[in-house]
Design an enzyme around this catalytic site. Structure first.
Site, short mmCIF file in Angstrom:
data_model
loop_
_atom_site.label_atom_id
_atom_site.label_comp_id
_atom_site.label_asym_id
_atom_site.label_seq_id
_atom_site.Cartn_x
_atom_site.Cartn_y
_atom_site.Cartn_z
N ASP A 65 0.08 -7.57 1.57
CA ASP A 65 0.55 -6.19 1.72
C ASP A 65 2.08 -6.11 1.72
O ASP A 65 2.68 -5.38 2.49
CB ASP A 65 -0.01 -5.56 2.98
CG ASP A 65 0.13 -4.03 2.96
OD1 ASP A 65 0.20 -3.46 1.85
OD2 ASP A 65 0.17 -3.42 4.04
N SER A 82 4.69 2.78 7.83
CA SER A 82 4.37 1.62 7.00
C SER A 82 5.57 1.18 6.17
O SER A 82 6.21 2.00 5.50
CB SER A 82 3.23 1.95 6.04
OG SER A 82 1.99 1.88 6.70
N HIS A 110 0.81 -1.22 0.00
CA HIS A 110 0.00 0.00 0.00
C HIS A 110 0.84 1.28 0.00
O HIS A 110 0.33 2.35 -0.28
CB HIS A 110 -1.00 0.00 1.17
CG HIS A 110 -0.40 0.30 2.50
ND1 HIS A 110 -0.05 -0.68 3.41
CD2 HIS A 110 -0.11 1.47 3.12
CE1 HIS A 110 0.42 -0.12 4.51
NE2 HIS A 110 0.40 1.19 4.36
#
Length: 443
Positions: A225, A304, A192
């Site tokens: 992910d 992230s 992402h």
């Protein structure tokens, strides 16, 4: 729900009846969010401090002096010395007495003040000077390496390998973190973080030493992910990968990343829980379901793709999402992808350009009394070959309890294709399944 889209609110959960997804999942608007981007700025409460209102004394007007309670003073000439009246004499004598009294008072006060001043001076002369930190010499500079197993040592080991990623897509932008896994530029991060650049975008990598380089996507897997990008750089410092299958709840961990674009930020905490099923958006076979490591190390938007490490400085997870019930940031609940799963996926991407998804070939949903209920079974699938049928309810995979459909999907995806697992059904019967593998389609 856990959101891992850098600029959106929680994505809808998988549509009912999709392969290995809940038949009746619901989105949670106050659920977890990804750690890539943050909430909209909101100012805090303002405080206007004022002095209390001033009330003028009686007889005065606000903002000025009032009229005198006495009459207007009249100043005249002094009486002549040769013909004072009694009244004038009284007026002349009174000031002398007053002056004398004032003089006497001044002498008394002056004498007392002098005596007190002399006493204080003598007392101060006898006392040693008060200690003052400003007079102390500077301590010696820190030398040597940080203690082994300390947060400082972990940070020193990881920081040269942790990078900041700035992503420009078609009409969108994003930023996150990543870490170097090969000297020739391979970097592991979240899908992402970089997916905005998958269709003609641009990725810029910023290294800890200030160098910058362009990067391109090697491959990505929305279902886990995970993504691999390659920077146009060489001679890089790589991380040391650990293992996530022997983690213990309560052990200390360290996170490094770029929260809110603050590159090289280090936070610390513990492993709060293991095998936490987390749904982070997407639909059907593209849904992201993680069998996550839960941690209370501070993870915020921009973390992230950054590493979660043990106290030996080995990477044991990839920070991916946070639970944020409001528009705020970290509340002490963060989620990381186990490095064992990430390592396998990264190897496949580098070798083949795409990842392989582990599957059984059946749709699943939540069983009313707990467990994962089998829906449609695909012909020729691992589920059919093992004898699983529609409406079978799986309550265990090996020794792990299966509470719902997401738990089953997460547990399956952590395993490699070709592994054999044993399912325990609600009627206590057991079914052995050889897990299958299929290329992950990337939109």
């Amino acid at each position: 729900m856990t959101e891992n889209d850098p600029s959106a609110q929680d994505r809808p959960t998988p549509a009912p009846g999709t392969p290995e997804q809940p038949d009746s999942a619901h989105s949670d608007p106050s659920g977890p969010r990804d750690a890539a981007t943050g909430p909209t700025d909101a100012g805090g409460p303002s405080h206007d401090f004022q002095y209390p209102p001033h009330t003028p004394p009686p007889g005065n007007t606000a903002g000025g002096y009032g009229s005198s309670p006495y009459g207007q003073a009249h100043y005249g000439v002094y009486p002549q010395a040769d013909s004072p009246t009694r009244r004038q004499q009284t007026a002349m004598v009174m000031p002398r007495k007053l002056v004398a009294g004032v003089a006497l008072l001044a002498l008394l006060v002056g004498g007392a003040a002098g005596a007190a001043g002399g006493y204080l001076a003598a007392d101060n002369a006898a006392a040693p000077p008060a200690p003052n930190a400003l007079d102390q010499p500077l301590p010696a500079k820190q030398t040597g390496n940080p203690p082994e197993g300390s947060i400082e040592a972990v940070a020193a080991k990881l920081e040269p390998s942790v990078v900041q990623l700035q992503v420009q897509g078609l009409g969108s932008a994003n930023e996150g973190s990543g870490f170097v896994i090969s000297e020739d530029g391979y970097i592991l991060t979240n899908n992402h973080v970089v997916e905005a650049a998958a269709r003609g975008g641009r990725i810029t990598v910023s290294f800890r030493n200030g160098d910058r380089a362009e990067a391109e996507i090697v491959g990505r897997d929305p279902t886990t992910d995970i993504a691999v990008v390659r920077a146009d750089a060489d001679g890089l410092t790589t991380v040391e990968l650990g293992r996530s299958d022997d983690l213990r709840v309560g052990e200390s961990v360290v996170a490094v990343g770029s929260p809110y674009e603050l590159a090289g930020t280090v936070t610390a905490g513990i492993v709060s829980s293991l095998n936490r099923p987390v749904t982070a958006g997407g639909q059907g076979d593209q849904a992201t379901v993680m069998d996550a490591i839960q941690t209370d190390a501070a993870i915020n938007p921009g973390n992230s793709g950054g590493p979660l490490a043990n106290m030996q400085g080995q990477v044991i997870g990839i920070n991916s999402a946070i639970y944020s019930p409001s528009q705020g940031g970290n509340v002490g609940i963060g989620f990381a992808i186990p490095i064992d799963q990430a390592r396998r996926t990264a190897d496949e991407i580098i070798e083949n350009g795409q990842a392989t998804q582990t599957f059984i070939g059946a749709t699943v949903g939540d069983a009313p009394r707990g467990g994962a209920r089998i829906g449609d079974v695909q012909a020729g699938s691992p589920a059919e070959k093992a004898g699983l049928k529609s409406n079978d309810v799986i309550v265990k995979m090996g020794e792990r309890r299966i509470d719902d459909a997401n738990t089953l999907v997460a547990a399956i995806r952590t395993r490699a294709p070709g592994e054999k697992v044993t399912f325990t059904l609600a009627d206590d019967s057991k079914v052995e399944v050889t897990l299958g593998g299929q290329p992950v389609p990337v939109n």
